[in-house]
Enzyme design. Sequence first.
Site, PDB file in Angstrom:
ATOM      1  CB  SER A  26       2.864  51.692  33.467  1.00 30.79           C
ATOM      2  OG  SER A  26       2.144  50.731  34.204  1.00 30.79           O
ATOM      3  N   PRO A 164       2.134  47.017  27.297  1.00 27.83           N
ATOM      4  CG  PRO A 164       2.596  48.295  25.395  1.00 27.83           C
ATOM      5  CD  PRO A 164       2.365  46.884  25.852  1.00 27.83           C
ATOM      6  CG  HIS A 165      -1.171  51.322  31.834  1.00 26.21           C
ATOM      7  ND1 HIS A 165      -2.445  51.423  31.318  1.00 26.21           N
ATOM      8  CD2 HIS A 165      -1.315  51.406  33.185  1.00 26.21           C
ATOM      9  CE1 HIS A 165      -3.313  51.549  32.308  1.00 26.21           C
ATOM     10  NE2 HIS A 165      -2.664  51.533  33.441  1.00 26.21           N
ATOM     11  CB  THR A 166       0.926  53.263  25.830  1.00 21.45           C
ATOM     12  OG1 THR A 166       1.718  52.126  25.432  1.00 21.45           O
ATOM     13  CG2 THR A 166       1.781  54.227  26.642  1.00 21.45           C
ATOM     14  CG  ASN A 339      -4.911  53.312  28.782  1.00 18.65           C
ATOM     15  OD1 ASN A 339      -4.729  52.648  29.797  1.00 18.65           O
ATOM     16  ND2 ASN A 339      -4.116  53.219  27.728  1.00 18.65           N
TER      17      ASN A 339
END
EC number: 2.3.1.-
Length: 490
Positions: A26, A164-166, A339
């Site tokens: 993602s 990046p969602h990471t 996150n």
Amino acid sequence: MSQTTVPVDRIVPFHRFDDAIGLRNSILVWTLRFDDVLDAAKLRDSLNALLSIGNWKRLGGRVRKKRDGKLEVHIPESFTPQHPAADFSHTKLDCCIDEHALGRRLPVATEKPKLYESSTIFHEFATRENPPLTIEDYCNSDLPQIGLHVVSFTDATLVSVSWPHTMSDAVGIQTLLINWSRVMAGREIEVQHLEDVESNPLDNLEAGEGGTLKQEEWILKSSLVTGVWFVIWVIRYIWTIIWVSQESKLIYLPARTIKALRREAEDSLVEQTQTLVPGHLEKPFVSDGDVITAWAVRMACLHQASQQTSQQSITIINALDVRARLPDLFKQNTAYVGNFAFALFTKTTVGQVMSTSLGELAHTVRRSLLEQVPQAQIRAMFQELRKTRMGALIVGTATSSPLIFSNWSKTKICEVVDFSPAVIRPGKQGPVISEPGKPVYHHSLHTKRSQTARDAFNILGKDPAGNYWIAAWLPPCAWPRIKEEMQKLP
């Protein structure tokens, strides 16, 4: 692109909740519109300056994959023009934004509610050419995690940040934008300390500070879908991904429409309360987010509202940012970029959604969330989460349909972002008026179409005029009914 080796100062592993399977591919983009002409070089230089301060260097590190498949960040000793902290690209167009074929299609505020095209049509404005599409594109190149793409018109500027969602959720990027604004204004002394690069507050979540908190049972433990029922749920979900298409649109709700919906919700709650407790006139509290969620759930169920589907179970899933909910783990005046958003659940059915008042549904959502946000309950939820292989909890039944909500309203992007030091000249003011250097509109998108972006609403928040913008992914058959209902709104 081949991987480039640069001198590395530190290597830091990704935390478990950052290196999640669902986040790896993602790649997100957040595009902000300014009705001002901004200095692209000043935007670039101030961002690079922020990413050279203390632990903020971690965000400029390169993503690498270890032999065991896990991700880690390689933080350079220093950044150079050849190996910058952020990837920068700039497109300069010699025309007004409304004269551009695609620019004129950007959503603008109107008097009435309106459906707009999906923000995915604006990829041209979002990133440089050939942007990273998966985490592998970062691992196999010298690309920084953060991308900055600026599109300059003669009267406006689009600023897009990709990542990046990471690396982070939306609240973490809000924190980045706030501190970027401070550096741009020459207020480096006010930049928040970024959390230690090798620790994560969630590592101490279950026991609490000092390990003294008593463990409670999660309130929804009995509603977890496990065993063979979990397998059935997964099979059904994969089937919907393959066979049920999704169509994305942007929902615009003016401030006066939100006020009318909230008044409708509050009045129906007062009426319900008076029926139960005669003479009681106090309005039960519901927020804009509660009301918008209830309205959106109803819109999503319109195309299913038949006698055959009235018993279809639905699990409303709201994202919860735990930073503010766990003060013993998250320090004040410290920046946490990662996150830290997890799920809260509300169980219902199509029949219940369509038969209850807007206020009752909003209050049901709010009540279920309040039951799950105490610290002990968050810890209990995490204990259940750690037991799972897929890194997600399924609540409801084997046939429950998830309806996912992510509310970015609390980021208050149009208020907290201040790029006024980069303003070269103000542009022509549109329907929404803002202070110089502050966004008038924003949207998000993925660099690559996400198969899991389905039956979901992203409440982007309010613009400076108090209008709400909501991105949604629903089956194509849902949209004609929603458009019809929106035409009835004030």
